[in-house]
Design an enzyme around this catalytic site. Structure first.
Site: not given
Ligand code: IMP
Ligand code: MG
Length: 181
Positions: A46-47, A102-103, A106, A134, A155-156, A162, A168
Site C-alpha cells: 500500500k506504501g 515503489e515507496d 531497502d 536506503k 525507519f521512516v 507505515d 500512512r
C-alpha cells in the site's frame, strides 16, 4: 495544527514541499523519456499509493494504473528474502511500457523478485520509480531508474509509508525513533 502535534516523537526528515518539488522533477523526466508513448503505472500496495497518485498526476502522457501486492516472510523489521505475491496485476504487461512505483528501495529483495516477475511478461520497457533509497542496506543489486531521495538507514513513516499500518496519512516523511519500533 502541525502534524508533529499528533505524534511528538516523530522527526520530519523530508517536508511535503521538498517531496512535491522532487516528485515534479521525476514526473518531468518520465514525461520526456516516454514522449509520444503510453505508460502503465504499477503501484506496489500500500506504501506507494500516495506517491503514485502525486507522480502520475504530473506526468503528461497517456497512462493507466495497475496495482500489485506483495509480502515478505519475516517480521516487520527483518525480511527473510522470500517474497510472496498476494495480488497480481489485472492487465497484461506484454509489450507495455511499465513503470513500477515503489515507496522504498531497502535491501532490494522485493524489487529484484518483482523485476523477474515483470520481465517474464516481456514488457516493451520496464522502469522502476522509487521515492526513497536506503542504499546502505542493499543486499540485491537493484537500482531505480527514477529515485526521489537517498536516505540514511532509519525507519521512516508518512506519505504512504507505515509502521504496523499506522502513519500512512502523514503529509511529511518522518523518522520513527528506534524506541517506538
Ligand atoms: P526490501 O525488499 O528490503 O527492499 O523492502 C522494501 C520494502 O520494505 C518497502 O517497500 C517498504 O514496504 C518496506 N520498508 C523498508 N524500509 C522501510 C521504512 O523505513 N519504513 C517503512 N517501510 C519500509
Ligand atoms: Mg512497500
Amino acid at each position: 495544527m502541525p502534524d508533529q502535534a499528533v505524534v511528538p516523537q516523530l522527526r520530519v526528515l523530508i517536508t511535503r514541499q521538498q517531496i512535491a518539488e522532487r516528485v515534479a522533477e521525476m514526473a518531468a523526466q518520465i514525461t520526456r523519456d516516454f514522449a509520444g508513448q503510453s505508460i502503465v503505472f504499477v503501484g506496489v500496495l500500500k506504501g506507494a499509493s500516495i506517491f503514485l497518485g502525486d507522480l502520475a498526476r504530473q506526468v503528461k502522457l497517456d497512462a493507466t494504473f495497475d496495482f500489485i501486492s506483495v509480502s515478505s516472510y519475516g517480521n516487520a523489521n527483518k525480511s527473510s528474502g522470500e517474497v510472496r505475491l498476494n495480488k497480481d496485476v489485472d492487465e497484461s504487461m506484454a509489450d507495455k511500457n511499465i513503470i513500477l512505483v515503489e515507496d522504498i528501495l531497502d535491501t532490494g529483495l522485493t524489487l529484484s523478485y518483482l523485476r523477474k516477475v515483470f520481465l517474464a511478461h516481456q514488457p516493451r520497457a520496464f522502469k522502476i520509480a522509487a521515492l526513497l533509497d536506503k542504499i546502505s542496506r542493499r543486499i540485491e543489486p537493484v537500482h531505480a531508474d527514477y529515485t526521489g531521495f537517498t536516505i540514511p538507514d532509519e525507519f521512516v513513516v508518512g506519505y504512504g509509508m507505515d509502521y504496523a499500518e499506522r502513519y500512512r496519512n502523514l503529509p511529511d516523511i518522518c523518522v520513527l525513533p528506534p524506541d517506538m519500533l
